[in-house]
Design a protein around this motif. Structure first.
Motif: not given
Ligand code: PLP
Length: 376
Positions: A34-35, A45
């Motif tokens: 998600p980053s 995300r």
């Protein structure tokens, strides 16, 4: 023919709901971190941000106020270790609060509860007066007795004394409504597996403007408030469970009816209900069976296919003296005979009838058949 197993330990953990299971399964197929800035990362995300909205909506918070954690224990530790103030706790808090409070540099003060398990507000006022600007950590509902604390009143008193307020609301969702503004607290702990989500994921709700040191540092996840790659499938399941939590709470009066029937039958046999004089969760019953230890009852019921627990046995599987019952002034001999029966959305009338029948049979084996029994 073996009768099916009956699960009456919903305060320890709950069955994963169909919606949460579907959300977890779907999220397991996501590839991105998600980053990461690429599209697979953005898709992961998006799952987290949707869940953040769902969890926030459940408790009337803003999505930006949700910090995902590995569960209720981490969220509680994070508050007590992340805010540099003297800590005030009630004597019946969960061990994840009490153990953390013992290890805070500014020290901790414990406020007693009355015989029904409700915090003594007069004693709290005194402690607040003598420890200005402290942090009060008061649970919404007790995991062993189901006793609901007067959080709103306590929070108002604490704020008037310049204190901050944290509420461990882990046992609330799915049983009673939880609204952070109505409670008037600054920080709130949640755990997904107590209301149909997966284990190992929870949240700390941090009201806008509240500053706390992160318990984990490294990356910038969760707005620099909790470093580490998020548990995307767990968070997806948490969000789905949160979205369905009002349906579960709508079942509360049916569950309360079953719990009341169970208590009526057991008290007729000689059981005592701990915390009976206080407002309680609709699903929880902490019962004593004089003369038979909690451990013996749990093992005998387990052999009969019925899962219940002794107090807070969810943490270690051990059966030890309950600090909650001790704080309520229950004599150790009686406390050693207490079991916790906690119902949930899967509990049926037939389950309760079978519990009553098995429990009464156990009681009669010990105390003789003189006692009348009402098993239905
Ligand atoms: N607080 C309360 C009141 C609980 O009942 C529990 C779990 O039993 C916790 C905190 C800890 O939550 P978790 O199991 O998510 O660590």
């Amino acid at each position: 023919m073996t009768a099916s197993r009956i699960y009456l330990d919903h305060n320890a953990t709950t069955p994963v709901s169909a919606a949460a299971r579907a959300a977890v399964t779907e999220a397991l197929d996501l590839l991105g971190n998600p980053s990461s800035v690429h599209r697979p990362g953005a898709a992961a995300r998006q799952v987290i941000e949707r869940a953040r909205e769902q969890v926030a909506a459940m408790v009337g918070a803003q999505p930006a106020e949700i910090v995902f954690t590995s569960g209720g224990t981490e969220a509680n530790n994070c508050v007590l270790w992340g805010i540099d103030r003297h800590i005030i706790v009630s004597a019946v808090e969960h061990d994840s609060v009490l153990a953390a409070a013992q290890r805070t540099p500014r020290g901790a003060t414990t406020v007693p509860v009355d015989a029904a398990g409700v915090i003594d507000l007069g004693a709290l006022q005194h402690v607040l007066n003598t420890n200005e600007g402290a942090l009060l950590s008061l649970m919404l509902a007790n995991n062993e007795t189901g006793v609901v604390q007067p959080v709103r009143e306590a929070a108002a008193m604490a704020h008037a004394a310049g204190a901050m307020v944290h509420c461990d609301a882990v046992q609330g969702p799915g049983k009673i409504s939880v609204d952070i503004a109505a409670l008037g607290v600054d920080l709130l702990t949640l755990s997904a597996h107590k209301f149909g989500g997966p284990m190992g994921v929870g949240a700390l709700v941090v009201r806008t403007g509240v500053v706390l040191s992160p318990s984990q540092v490294g990356g910038g996840q969760e707005g620099y408030r909790r470093a580490g790659t998020q548990n995307v499938p767990g968070i997806a399941g948490f969000g789905a469970a949160a979205a369905g939590s009002s349906d579960a709470a709508a079942d509360a009066s049916r569950i309360a009816g079953l719990r009341d029937r169970l208590e009526a039958a057991c008290t007729e046999c000689g059981a005592e209900v701990m915390g009976a004089g206080a407002p309680r969760l609709p699903n929880t019953s902490c019962l004593t069976m004089p003369g038979i230890s909690s451990e013996t009852q749990i093992m005998a019921l387990d052999l009969d296919g019925i899962a219940v627990s002794a107090g807070a046995a969810c943490s270690s599987g051990k059966v030890g003296p309950s600090h909650v019952l001790a704080a309520m002034g229950v004599a150790p001999d009686l406390a050693a005979t207490a079991i916790r029966v906690s119902l949930g959305r899967t509990t049926t009338e037939a389950d309760v009838a079978r519990f009553i029948s098995a429990w009464s049979a156990l009681y009669q084996r010990k105390h003789g058949a003189a006692t009348t029994r009402r098993a239905s």
